[in-house]
Design a protein around this motif. Structure first.
Motif, PDB file in Angstrom:
ATOM      1  N   ARG A   1     -22.666 -24.846 -10.689  1.00 51.05           N
ATOM      2  CA  ARG A   1     -23.864 -24.708  -9.870  1.00 51.05           C
ATOM      3  C   ARG A   1     -24.551 -23.384 -10.166  1.00 51.05           C
ATOM      4  O   ARG A   1     -25.754 -23.318 -10.318  1.00 51.05           O
ATOM      5  CB  ARG A   1     -23.508 -24.786  -8.387  1.00 51.05           C
ATOM      6  CG  ARG A   1     -24.747 -24.749  -7.517  1.00 51.05           C
ATOM      7  CD  ARG A   1     -24.458 -24.707  -6.061  1.00 51.05           C
ATOM      8  NE  ARG A   1     -23.491 -25.721  -5.681  1.00 51.05           N
ATOM      9  CZ  ARG A   1     -23.250 -26.076  -4.451  1.00 51.05           C
ATOM     10  NH1 ARG A   1     -23.907 -25.535  -3.478  1.00 51.05           N
ATOM     11  NH2 ARG A   1     -22.347 -26.980  -4.162  1.00 51.05           N
ATOM     12  N   ARG A   2     -23.781 -22.314 -10.259  1.00 53.85           N
ATOM     13  CA  ARG A   2     -24.377 -21.013 -10.556  1.00 53.85           C
ATOM     14  C   ARG A   2     -24.930 -20.976 -11.966  1.00 53.85           C
ATOM     15  O   ARG A   2     -25.937 -20.376 -12.223  1.00 53.85           O
ATOM     16  CB  ARG A   2     -23.363 -19.894 -10.357  1.00 53.85           C
ATOM     17  CG  ARG A   2     -23.143 -19.598  -8.915  1.00 53.85           C
ATOM     18  CD  ARG A   2     -22.387 -18.345  -8.750  1.00 53.85           C
ATOM     19  NE  ARG A   2     -22.178 -18.136  -7.320  1.00 53.85           N
ATOM     20  CZ  ARG A   2     -21.692 -17.033  -6.835  1.00 53.85           C
ATOM     21  NH1 ARG A   2     -21.338 -16.062  -7.622  1.00 53.85           N
ATOM     22  NH2 ARG A   2     -21.532 -16.897  -5.546  1.00 53.85           N
TER      23      ARG A   2
ATOM     24  N   ASN B   1     -28.214 -13.367  -2.245  1.00 56.38           N
ATOM     25  CA  ASN B   1     -27.367 -12.837  -1.170  1.00 56.38           C
ATOM     26  C   ASN B   1     -28.167 -11.978  -0.201  1.00 56.38           C
ATOM     27  O   ASN B   1     -27.982 -12.053   1.018  1.00 56.38           O
ATOM     28  CB  ASN B   1     -26.208 -12.033  -1.758  1.00 56.38           C
ATOM     29  CG  ASN B   1     -25.193 -12.910  -2.464  1.00 56.38           C
ATOM     30  OD1 ASN B   1     -25.055 -14.079  -2.152  1.00 56.38           O
ATOM     31  ND2 ASN B   1     -24.501 -12.343  -3.428  1.00 56.38           N
TER      32      ASN B   1
ATOM     33  N   ALA C   1     -30.279 -14.239   1.958  1.00 61.52           N
ATOM     34  CA  ALA C   1     -29.427 -14.938   2.924  1.00 61.52           C
ATOM     35  C   ALA C   1     -29.040 -14.005   4.067  1.00 61.52           C
ATOM     36  O   ALA C   1     -29.034 -14.410   5.236  1.00 61.52           O
ATOM     37  CB  ALA C   1     -28.192 -15.496   2.236  1.00 61.52           C
TER      38      ALA C   1
ATOM     39  N   SER D   1     -24.088 -19.894   3.447  1.00 63.21           N
ATOM     40  CA  SER D   1     -24.455 -21.244   3.010  1.00 63.21           C
ATOM     41  C   SER D   1     -25.024 -22.058   4.169  1.00 63.21           C
ATOM     42  O   SER D   1     -25.973 -22.830   3.997  1.00 63.21           O
ATOM     43  CB  SER D   1     -23.247 -21.967   2.411  1.00 63.21           C
ATOM     44  OG  SER D   1     -22.226 -22.095   3.372  1.00 63.21           O
ATOM     45  N   ARG D   2     -24.479 -21.847   5.354  1.00 67.18           N
ATOM     46  CA  ARG D   2     -24.975 -22.542   6.552  1.00 67.18           C
ATOM     47  C   ARG D   2     -26.373 -22.044   6.908  1.00 67.18           C
ATOM     48  O   ARG D   2     -27.249 -22.821   7.293  1.00 67.18           O
ATOM     49  CB  ARG D   2     -24.000 -22.311   7.707  1.00 67.18           C
ATOM     50  CG  ARG D   2     -24.410 -22.913   9.003  1.00 67.18           C
ATOM     51  CD  ARG D   2     -23.925 -24.305   9.116  1.00 67.18           C
ATOM     52  NE  ARG D   2     -24.242 -24.779  10.462  1.00 67.18           N
ATOM     53  CZ  ARG D   2     -24.401 -26.031  10.741  1.00 67.18           C
ATOM     54  NH1 ARG D   2     -24.223 -26.937   9.827  1.00 67.18           N
ATOM     55  NH2 ARG D   2     -24.708 -26.392  11.954  1.00 67.18           N
TER      56      ARG D   2
ATOM     57  N   GLN E   1     -28.761 -23.684   4.515  1.00 71.83           N
ATOM     58  CA  GLN E   1     -28.930 -25.102   4.824  1.00 71.83           C
ATOM     59  C   GLN E   1     -29.807 -25.294   6.054  1.00 71.83           C
ATOM     60  O   GLN E   1     -30.709 -26.124   6.059  1.00 71.83           O
ATOM     61  CB  GLN E   1     -27.566 -25.775   5.043  1.00 71.83           C
ATOM     62  CG  GLN E   1     -27.664 -27.263   5.298  1.00 71.83           C
ATOM     63  CD  GLN E   1     -28.307 -28.002   4.151  1.00 71.83           C
ATOM     64  OE1 GLN E   1     -27.875 -27.877   3.024  1.00 71.83           O
ATOM     65  NE2 GLN E   1     -29.352 -28.761   4.429  1.00 71.83           N
TER      66      GLN E   1
END
Length: 93
Positions: A4-5, A28, A31, A46-47, A50
């Motif tokens: 994925r990265r 990061n 986020a 990640s949450r 999303q």
């Protein structure tokens, strides 16, 4: 390194249209900035991402719904529709 990265680094995604690729550090950092806006800051990054994506999708659906309603009201030119008149006056501002 995860696939994925690897894929994300190979993509041509950029921030601000400057043409440069976004780095893991930038992801990061973004986020963390989003996480700071939440009441429960212990949520995983990640949450956060999303939920942000879900929220943006819901805003897009709401915009589409409102645009559709506005188009319906605009097409209903009966002249007596107070809602349509209000909307027209707001749009002129």
């Amino acid at each position: 390194m995860s696939s994925r990265r690897t894929r994300s680094r190979q993509s041509s995604g950029s921030i601000g249209g400057g043409g440069s690729r976004i780095t893991d550090d930038q992801i990061n950092d973004l986020a963390l900035k989003l996480q700071q806006l939440l009441p429960d800051r212990s949520v995983a990054a990640s949450r956060v991402l999303q939920e942000t994506c879900d929220y943006i999708r819901s805003l897009q659906r709401e915009k589409d719904d409102l645009s559709e309603r506005l188009a319906e009201m605009s097409g209903n030119d009966d002249g007596n529709n107070a809602s349509a008149a209000l909307i027209r006056s707001l749009l002129r501002q």
